[in-house]
Design an enzyme around this catalytic site. Sequence first.
Site, PDB file in Angstrom:
ATOM      1  N   GLU A  96       0.867  -1.194   0.000  1.00 12.08           N
ATOM      2  CA  GLU A  96       0.000   0.000   0.000  1.00 12.08           C
ATOM      3  C   GLU A  96       0.899   1.238   0.000  1.00 12.08           C
ATOM      4  OE1 GLU A  96      -2.751  -0.068   3.263  1.00 12.08           O
ATOM      5  OE2 GLU A  96      -3.660  -1.952   2.564  1.00 12.08           O
TER       6      GLU A  96
ATOM      7  N   GLY B  48       7.648 -16.687  -4.323  1.00 12.92           N
ATOM      8  CA  GLY B  48       7.916 -15.584  -5.248  1.00 12.92           C
ATOM      9  C   GLY B  48       9.396 -15.229  -5.283  1.00 12.92           C
TER      10      GLY B  48
ATOM     11  N   GLU C 281       9.392  -7.706  -3.642  1.00 16.02           N
ATOM     12  CA  GLU C 281       9.319  -8.964  -2.880  1.00 16.02           C
ATOM     13  C   GLU C 281      10.328  -8.953  -1.720  1.00 16.02           C
ATOM     14  OE1 GLU C 281       8.475 -12.522  -5.006  1.00 16.02           O
ATOM     15  OE2 GLU C 281       7.727 -11.414  -6.736  1.00 16.02           O
TER      16      GLU C 281
HETATM   17  C1  FAD Z   1       7.712  -2.718 -10.541  1.00 15.84           C
HETATM   18  C2  FAD Z   1       7.210  -3.102  -9.185  1.00 15.84           C
HETATM   19  C3  FAD Z   1       6.337  -4.193  -9.079  1.00 15.84           C
HETATM   20  C4  FAD Z   1       5.830  -4.537  -7.835  1.00 15.84           C
HETATM   21  N1  FAD Z   1       4.933  -5.568  -7.740  1.00 15.84           N
HETATM   22  C5  FAD Z   1       4.275  -5.785  -6.559  1.00 15.84           C
HETATM   23  C6  FAD Z   1       3.208  -6.718  -6.483  1.00 15.84           C
HETATM   24  O1  FAD Z   1       2.866  -7.403  -7.454  1.00 15.84           O
HETATM   25  N2  FAD Z   1       2.538  -6.838  -5.303  1.00 15.84           N
HETATM   26  C7  FAD Z   1       2.868  -6.113  -4.205  1.00 15.84           C
HETATM   27  O2  FAD Z   1       2.205  -6.275  -3.182  1.00 15.84           O
HETATM   28  N3  FAD Z   1       3.903  -5.229  -4.237  1.00 15.84           N
HETATM   29  C8  FAD Z   1       4.605  -5.045  -5.386  1.00 15.84           C
HETATM   30  N4  FAD Z   1       5.630  -4.139  -5.447  1.00 15.84           N
HETATM   31  C9  FAD Z   1       5.964  -3.368  -4.254  1.00 15.84           C
HETATM   32  C10 FAD Z   1       7.321  -3.732  -3.634  1.00 15.84           C
HETATM   33  O3  FAD Z   1       7.255  -5.016  -3.080  1.00 15.84           O
HETATM   34  C11 FAD Z   1       7.655  -2.627  -2.615  1.00 15.84           C
HETATM   35  O4  FAD Z   1       7.988  -1.480  -3.369  1.00 15.84           O
HETATM   36  C12 FAD Z   1       8.780  -3.046  -1.694  1.00 15.84           C
HETATM   37  O5  FAD Z   1       8.324  -4.035  -0.798  1.00 15.84           O
HETATM   38  C13 FAD Z   1       9.349  -1.873  -0.874  1.00 15.84           C
HETATM   39  O6  FAD Z   1       8.324  -1.126  -0.278  1.00 15.84           O
HETATM   40  P1  FAD Z   1       8.326   0.477  -0.453  1.00 15.84           P
HETATM   41  O7  FAD Z   1       8.435   0.752  -1.894  1.00 15.84           O
HETATM   42  O8  FAD Z   1       7.150   1.005   0.281  1.00 15.84           O
HETATM   43  O9  FAD Z   1       9.667   0.949   0.231  1.00 15.84           O
HETATM   44  P2  FAD Z   1       9.925   1.224   1.800  1.00 15.84           P
HETATM   45  O10 FAD Z   1       9.414   0.089   2.617  1.00 15.84           O
HETATM   46  O11 FAD Z   1       9.437   2.591   2.126  1.00 15.84           O
HETATM   47  O12 FAD Z   1      11.505   1.202   1.850  1.00 15.84           O
HETATM   48  C14 FAD Z   1      12.311   2.306   1.449  1.00 15.84           C
HETATM   49  C15 FAD Z   1      13.757   2.007   1.843  1.00 15.84           C
HETATM   50  O13 FAD Z   1      13.851   1.820   3.271  1.00 15.84           O
HETATM   51  C16 FAD Z   1      14.462   0.570   3.548  1.00 15.84           C
HETATM   52  N5  FAD Z   1      13.905   0.007   4.778  1.00 15.84           N
HETATM   53  C17 FAD Z   1      12.591  -0.146   5.119  1.00 15.84           C
HETATM   54  N6  FAD Z   1      12.487  -0.723   6.322  1.00 15.84           N
HETATM   55  C18 FAD Z   1      13.751  -0.980   6.735  1.00 15.84           C
HETATM   56  C19 FAD Z   1      14.323  -1.569   7.912  1.00 15.84           C
HETATM   57  N7  FAD Z   1      13.561  -2.076   8.902  1.00 15.84           N
HETATM   58  N8  FAD Z   1      15.663  -1.613   8.033  1.00 15.84           N
HETATM   59  C20 FAD Z   1      16.462  -1.144   7.013  1.00 15.84           C
HETATM   60  N9  FAD Z   1      15.996  -0.581   5.887  1.00 15.84           N
HETATM   61  C21 FAD Z   1      14.647  -0.505   5.756  1.00 15.84           C
HETATM   62  C22 FAD Z   1      14.153  -0.306   2.331  1.00 15.84           C
HETATM   63  O14 FAD Z   1      15.066  -1.390   2.213  1.00 15.84           O
HETATM   64  C23 FAD Z   1      14.287   0.711   1.205  1.00 15.84           C
HETATM   65  O15 FAD Z   1      15.633   0.864   0.869  1.00 15.84           O
HETATM   66  C24 FAD Z   1       6.213  -3.808  -6.676  1.00 15.84           C
HETATM   67  C25 FAD Z   1       7.111  -2.735  -6.805  1.00 15.84           C
HETATM   68  C26 FAD Z   1       7.605  -2.373  -8.038  1.00 15.84           C
HETATM   69  C27 FAD Z   1       8.528  -1.203  -8.115  1.00 15.84           C
END
Ligand code: FAD
Length: 380
Positions: free
Chosen positions: A124, A239, A360
């Site tokens: 989300e 996955g 993932e």
């Molecule tokens: C092309 C694409 C396809 C996708 N497909 C799907 C899909 O089919 N279904 C689905 O549900 N999602 C999907 N996603 C979403 C994807 O899984 C998320 O973007 C990913 O899990 C990261 O979440 P975020 O983007 O909110 O980043 P954030 O969680 O905000 O993270 C931002 C940064 O902070 C770091 N970070 C966060 N928490 C911590 C921690 N505790 N310690 C250290 N570092 C941390 C992360 O590693 C990252 O570098 C997709 C994303 C893309 C770009």
Amino acid sequence: MMTSDELDGLRSTIRDFADREIRPTAQQRDRDEAYPDELLPGLVEIGVIGAVIPEEFGGAGLDDAGYRVVMEELGASDSSLRSLVSVNLGLVAKSILRWGTDEQKQQWLPKLARGELGAFGLTEPGAGSNPSQMTAKAVKEPGGWRLDGSKIFITNGTRGAVTKIFARAIVDGEDRGITCFLTPQDAEGYTGTQIHGKLGLRSGDTAEIALDGVHVADDAVLGEVGGGMKVALSALDDGRFSLAAGAAGIAREALEVSVQYATEREQFGTPIAAKQLVQELLAAMHVDVQACKGLLDTVVEKKLAGERCTLEVSTAKLFCTEASVRCADRAVQVHGGYGYIDEYPVQRMLRDARVTTLYEGTSQVQHLIIGRLLTGQNAF
Ligand SMILES: Cc1cc2nc3c(=O)[nH]c(=O)nc-3n(C[C@H](O)[C@H](O)[C@H](O)COP(=O)(O)OP(=O)(O)OC[C@H]3O[C@@H](n4cnc5c(N)ncnc54)[C@H](O)[C@@H]3O)c2cc1C
């Protein structure tokens, strides 16, 4: 268990299809952000779209060794396609096989095998690495549930038949926990909107989803009410294996096209392949490719033995995805200025590889999973 002859046969069938149908058109699809509609029937026919779905549901019934081959070959030829198949199978079909009722399997698996794809709606806008922060709600109502909320970055989110929507189940005002709902994409109140302008996976379907009073029946719950995180985490294990194999495919292809280019391209009177510093780039790629292979061998061995392998899967996901970025980057370097334009595939490989360390579970999240499994300490 598939024999090595069967695996070789599968690899050459997919390679032939990829050489004939996928590689020649991948660059143009990437440029145009064009969805690969015309390729899906052929991929259904050679059993790729339904690779791991049992034959009784119309799939090819491959085991995890065969699935790895499918993911590697698609990753090597076009990661947008790999992503589409990987979500359909790794995140959706395998999950329905594991958690679904007989009716849910009958309802959805034949469609997934026919290319009416599945999507996985976990992320989300405010809940990425930490899905437990999600706010989408499923409020119990007579005969089913009412879904409201929004999801982002959902692969296959507009072109599929069904999306696994994860939402908080609210019963009589009480939060019963995150639950997974098999939600038809044509349900009233489900709106999927394409996200354009991605760095890579440009011909894939990545969508924002709005859920506005979507009604699903009671039998749409996959697993148990409140058991959604178990469903999500087990799906992510599958996955991430798909993704690791797809990324290994990118790394391998990056090396193959670089060796070929370096052998053909001449500077200073010899092929650049004869230059020590170019060989250093190629050798580093080779080491990554071999390491990916070893990690995937371990995962497949454990999976075929029916053993749990979250540690091995996260390790492979972390290494293979980071290696795919390194190898694609080195491939651009070997190709010089030609690597930077889309006459050659390596720039697309680099852009496509880049997302693999993000979705993932980011590389940081994989480090934390591995650290937790090694120490028993949660550092999230
Ligand atoms: C092309 C694409 C396809 C996708 N497909 C799907 C899909 O089919 N279904 C689905 O549900 N999602 C999907 N996603 C979403 C994807 O899984 C998320 O973007 C990913 O899990 C990261 O979440 P975020 O983007 O909110 O980043 P954030 O969680 O905000 O993270 C931002 C940064 O902070 C770091 N970070 C966060 N928490 C911590 C921690 N505790 N310690 C250290 N570092 C941390 C992360 O590693 C990252 O570098 C997709 C994303 C893309 C770009």
